[in-house]
Design a protein around this motif. Structure first.
Motif, short mmCIF file in Angstrom:
data_model
loop_
_atom_site.label_atom_id
_atom_site.label_comp_id
_atom_site.label_asym_id
_atom_site.label_seq_id
_atom_site.Cartn_x
_atom_site.Cartn_y
_atom_site.Cartn_z
N ALA A 2 0.83 -1.21 0.00
CA ALA A 2 0.00 0.00 0.00
C ALA A 2 0.86 1.25 0.00
O ALA A 2 1.94 1.30 0.60
CB ALA A 2 -0.91 0.00 1.22
N LYS A 3 0.36 2.26 -0.68
CA LYS A 3 1.09 3.52 -0.77
C LYS A 3 0.92 4.33 0.52
O LYS A 3 1.84 4.98 0.98
CB LYS A 3 0.54 4.32 -1.95
CG LYS A 3 1.48 5.35 -2.48
CD LYS A 3 0.93 5.95 -3.77
CE LYS A 3 1.97 6.80 -4.45
NZ LYS A 3 1.47 7.44 -5.64
N TYR A 4 -0.27 4.26 1.11
CA TYR A 4 -0.57 4.99 2.34
C TYR A 4 -1.00 4.02 3.42
O TYR A 4 -1.64 3.01 3.13
CB TYR A 4 -1.71 5.98 2.12
CG TYR A 4 -1.51 6.96 1.01
CD1 TYR A 4 -0.56 7.95 1.10
CD2 TYR A 4 -2.28 6.90 -0.14
CE1 TYR A 4 -0.38 8.86 0.08
CE2 TYR A 4 -2.11 7.80 -1.17
CZ TYR A 4 -1.15 8.78 -1.05
OH TYR A 4 -0.97 9.68 -2.07
N SER A 5 -0.68 4.35 4.66
CA SER A 5 -1.14 3.52 5.77
C SER A 5 -2.60 3.85 6.06
O SER A 5 -3.15 4.83 5.55
CB SER A 5 -0.29 3.80 7.01
OG SER A 5 -0.52 5.11 7.46
N GLN A 9 -4.72 7.38 5.43
CA GLN A 9 -5.99 7.42 4.70
C GLN A 9 -7.07 8.09 5.53
O GLN A 9 -7.87 8.88 5.01
CB GLN A 9 -6.43 6.01 4.33
CG GLN A 9 -5.61 5.38 3.24
CD GLN A 9 -6.04 3.96 2.94
OE1 GLN A 9 -7.15 3.57 3.25
NE2 GLN A 9 -5.15 3.20 2.34
N ASP A 10 -7.11 7.79 6.83
CA ASP A 10 -8.10 8.40 7.71
C ASP A 10 -7.91 9.91 7.80
O ASP A 10 -8.88 10.67 7.79
CB ASP A 10 -8.02 7.79 9.12
CG ASP A 10 -8.54 6.36 9.16
OD1 ASP A 10 -9.26 5.97 8.22
OD2 ASP A 10 -8.21 5.65 10.12
N LYS A 11 -6.65 10.34 7.91
CA LYS A 11 -6.36 11.78 8.00
C LYS A 11 -6.80 12.52 6.73
O LYS A 11 -7.39 13.59 6.80
CB LYS A 11 -4.86 12.02 8.23
CG LYS A 11 -4.43 11.78 9.64
CD LYS A 11 -4.90 12.91 10.52
CE LYS A 11 -4.39 12.76 11.92
NZ LYS A 11 -4.91 13.81 12.79
N GLY A 51 3.66 10.22 12.28
CA GLY A 51 4.49 9.05 11.99
C GLY A 51 3.84 8.00 11.14
O GLY A 51 4.31 6.86 11.09
N ALA A 52 2.77 8.33 10.43
CA ALA A 52 2.10 7.38 9.57
C ALA A 52 2.89 7.17 8.29
O ALA A 52 3.66 8.03 7.88
CB ALA A 52 0.69 7.87 9.23
#
Length: 59
Positions: A2-5, A9-11, A51-52
């Motif tokens: 995945a590109k984003y954690s 994604q939530d942020k 830190g994501a």
């Protein structure tokens, strides 16, 4: 991979939601954010500070 954690994604999702409602403000000036791209950038920036896993900022 995945590109984003999930956290990133939530942020971004939260920032886009706030932008749509008209409650998202930019950093120093505090002006209302109207650009979708700016909202995504703000969400990723907040995620990085926590830190994501998110792609590095482009120059």
């Amino acid at each position: 991979m995945a590109k984003y954690s999930e956290k990133a994604q939530d942020k971004v999702h939260k920032a886009l939601h706030e932008e749509k409602e008209g409650t998202l403000k930019s950093g120093k000036s505090g002006k209302k954010v109207t650009s979708r791209k700016q909202a995504i950038a703000i969400g990723l920036s907040e995620a990085r500070k926590e830190g994501a896993k998110a792609p590095k900022k482009k120059d």
